[in-house]
Write an enzyme that holds these catalytic residues in place. Structure first.
Site, PDB file in Angstrom:
ATOM      1  N   HIS A  78      -5.291  -4.675 -13.092  1.00  0.00           N
ATOM      2  CA  HIS A  78      -4.881  -3.839 -11.149  1.00  0.00           C
ATOM      3  C   HIS A  78      -3.642  -3.436 -10.740  1.00  0.00           C
ATOM      4  CE1 HIS A  78      -3.455  -6.497  -8.938  1.00  0.00           C
ATOM      5  NE2 HIS A  78      -3.397  -6.154  -8.150  1.00  0.00           N
ATOM      6  N   HIS A  98       1.318  -1.055  -0.328  1.00  0.00           N
ATOM      7  CA  HIS A  98       0.346  -0.111   0.122  1.00  0.00           C
ATOM      8  C   HIS A  98       0.682   1.124   0.049  1.00  0.00           C
ATOM      9  CE1 HIS A  98      -2.334  -3.418   1.618  1.00  0.00           C
ATOM     10  NE2 HIS A  98      -3.012  -2.979   0.382  1.00  0.00           N
TER      11      HIS A  98
END
Ligand code: 5GP
Ligand code: MN
Ligand code: MN
Length: 483
Positions: free
Chosen positions: A406, A203
């Site tokens: 993605h 992240h």
């Protein structure tokens, strides 16, 4: 494990139902020869198990960034009949509504460069990152419950969002079927302190540059708000943190107990534990999943709010001057009820996208009016070293239920990366390339090094060749905060 794979087109491959006993539909895998050759065998095994699940329609898909995941491969897409099909937590992922948000600015790299380090340092100190990270908002259970039902709308109400942010978020930042009564106490306790936090490892929040030589479609880029040479954009990637993880864990445990015993479902892999979507347990998981999706939309919205604050503070410019406008926010770990043509009939289906991005075509009424001509912005990460891409949805995507890749997808596991890459070398490379990174631990840099991921340009080539989405602009990193 891949014997029987047939090449249908330059970047499209099929596993026919004869590939494995019990398959109900064929599998389609998008990818160039190089990407398919590099895919782990587990991908073929996992996606053919998905093709064997009850109520699956048309085809099971794997995106070009596919790699091994829990139950479904990451990159897996599958649509199930809403009446007769199942819902499977392994088809959504533990990080429910993990997603990407891309924000443009009115600054260029030349303007930002003198302040880059201070900007990254301040972002790093203001946006909590790392494994257990807790946010600035420590919400009461009742406030957190509102947030779970309202998603980004909660942020609008509290002054953390503008109307345009919501309009440019998938589902306007709220899944309406959320119901907190389907969520365990444990999940609520984990979630309520984590709003406005990035999480760990993969992240990130990254400052990127749109170099003129990297623009593939100038008209579409301009509609998306990228029109100046070396314009600065910010891409960030995070999800529902421990909240989604706990919900997935709770329901996997329940489904493992009941799927065969109560509903007679047999699966090839226990990680595919599932329940009929229409059954009470399937509905409960779906409603809990929507809570996690809303928490993640709110999470990314709060991070955008913090980003705007930090830019203004460090650069001494007001919001109008920094011009941090959201391009789009799109999830890549979710299940949505959608209408699709399957075998020539319009049907209500539950589409699982796990490490796959929805990619609506031009003309879609679910897009904000300004994007109906271009198609949906498709935001995909590459790596902290190599760059990322913005693409747009195309009408040819109908065959994959309007889904696209993605990210670049991992080549190797974290442990392998740590063993293989030297931290000194990575740091030297980052220095040379002028990429300034702050991370919660030095080890993260090895786990997340560029070579730990597939070639993002190859993934984009495959997505384009397979007709799933069209490249708009490649974005190169200059600053990054890593969880
Ligand atoms: P996932 O959702 O599967 O965890 O990761 C999404 C994608 O983000 C990965 O496949 C990888 O391509 C990309 N990614 C991971 N870390 C970074 C980063 O620091 N910067 C950029 N630009 N992309 C990243
Ligand atoms: Mn995630
Ligand atoms: Mn993700």
């Amino acid at each position: 494990k891949r014997n029987g794979l047939r090449q249908l087109e330059a970047a499209l491959w099929e596993l026919p139902v004869s590939f494995k006993k019990g398959m109900k539909v064929p599998v389609h895998i998008a990818g160039t020869e190089k990407l398919i050759g590099g895919m782990d065998d587990a991908v073929f095994d996992q996606i053919s198990n998905v093709a064997s699940l009850p109520g699956i329609l048309d085809r099971a898909w794997c995106m070009p960034d596919g790699h091994k995941g829990y139950g479904f491969p990451i990159g897996g897409v599958a649509a199930f009949d809403a009446e007769e099909g199942v819902i499977s937590p392994g088809g959504i992922g533990f990080d429910i509504n993990c997603g990407m948000r891309l924000v443009t600015s009115s600054l260029t790299w030349e303007e930002l460069r003198p302040n880059l380090r201070e900007l990254v340092d301040t972002l790093y100190s203001r946006i909590p990152a790392g494994v257990g990270g807790e946010g600035a908002l420590n919400l009461s259970l009742s406030e957190f419950s509102d947030l779970c039902h309202e998603g980004a709308r909660w942020c609008l109400k509290k002054g953390y969002a503008g109307q345009e942010d919501l309009a440019r978020t998938e589902d306007e930042g709220c899944m309406d079927d959320a119901d907190i009564s389907a969520v365990s106490r444990e999940a609520l306790e984990r979630g309520r302190t984590q709003v406005g936090t990035l999480g760990s490892g993969n992240h990130y929040l990254e400052i990127q540059v749109a170099e003129p030589g990297n623009v593939r479609d100038m008209d579409t880029a301009a509609v998306f708000g990228i029109e100046r040479p070396n314009q600065i954009v910010v891409m960030f990637h995070c999800g529902s943190r421990g909240f989604g993880h706990q919900i997935a864990t709770d329901y996997l445990k329940l489904f493992t107990k009941i799927s065969h015993a109560k509903y007679g479902i047999s699966v090839n892999d226990r990680e595919l534990a599932c329940a009929p979507f229409a059954a009470p347990e399937g509905q409960a998981y779906y409603r809990a999943m929507c809570c996690a999706a809303n928490m993640a939309f709110a999470n990314r919205q709060i991070i955008l709010h913090l980003l705007r604050e930090v830019f203004s503070e460090v650069l001494g410019k007001g919001p109008a001057e920094t011009g941090l406008r959201q391009i789009y926010d799109v999830t890549h770990n979710t299940a949505r009820v959608e209408t699709h043509l399957t075998d020539g009939v319009e049907k209500r289906v539950l589409v699982h996208r796990k490490g796959a991005t929805r990619a609506l075509p031009p003309g879609s009424v679910d897009l904000p009016p300004e994007y109906r001509r271009t198609g949906q912005p498709v935001i995909i990460g590459g790596s902290m070293e190599t760059g990322s891409w913005l693409l747009a949805g195309v009408s040819g995507g109908a065959r994959s239920f309007f889904s696209s890749a993605h990210g670049s997808g991992r080549v190797m596991g974290r442990r392998q990366a740590k063993k293989q890459f030297s931290l000194d070398e990575i740091e030297k490379r980052l220095e040379e390339e002028e990429i300034y990174i702050r991370s919660s631990s030095r080890g993260v840099l090895a786990e997340e090094a560029g070579p730990a991921y597939k070639d993002i340009d190859e993934v984009v080539r495959a997505s384009e060749a397979a007709g799933l989405s069209a490249p708009v602009v490649k974005l190169v990193p200059v600053g990054n905060i890593k969880g």
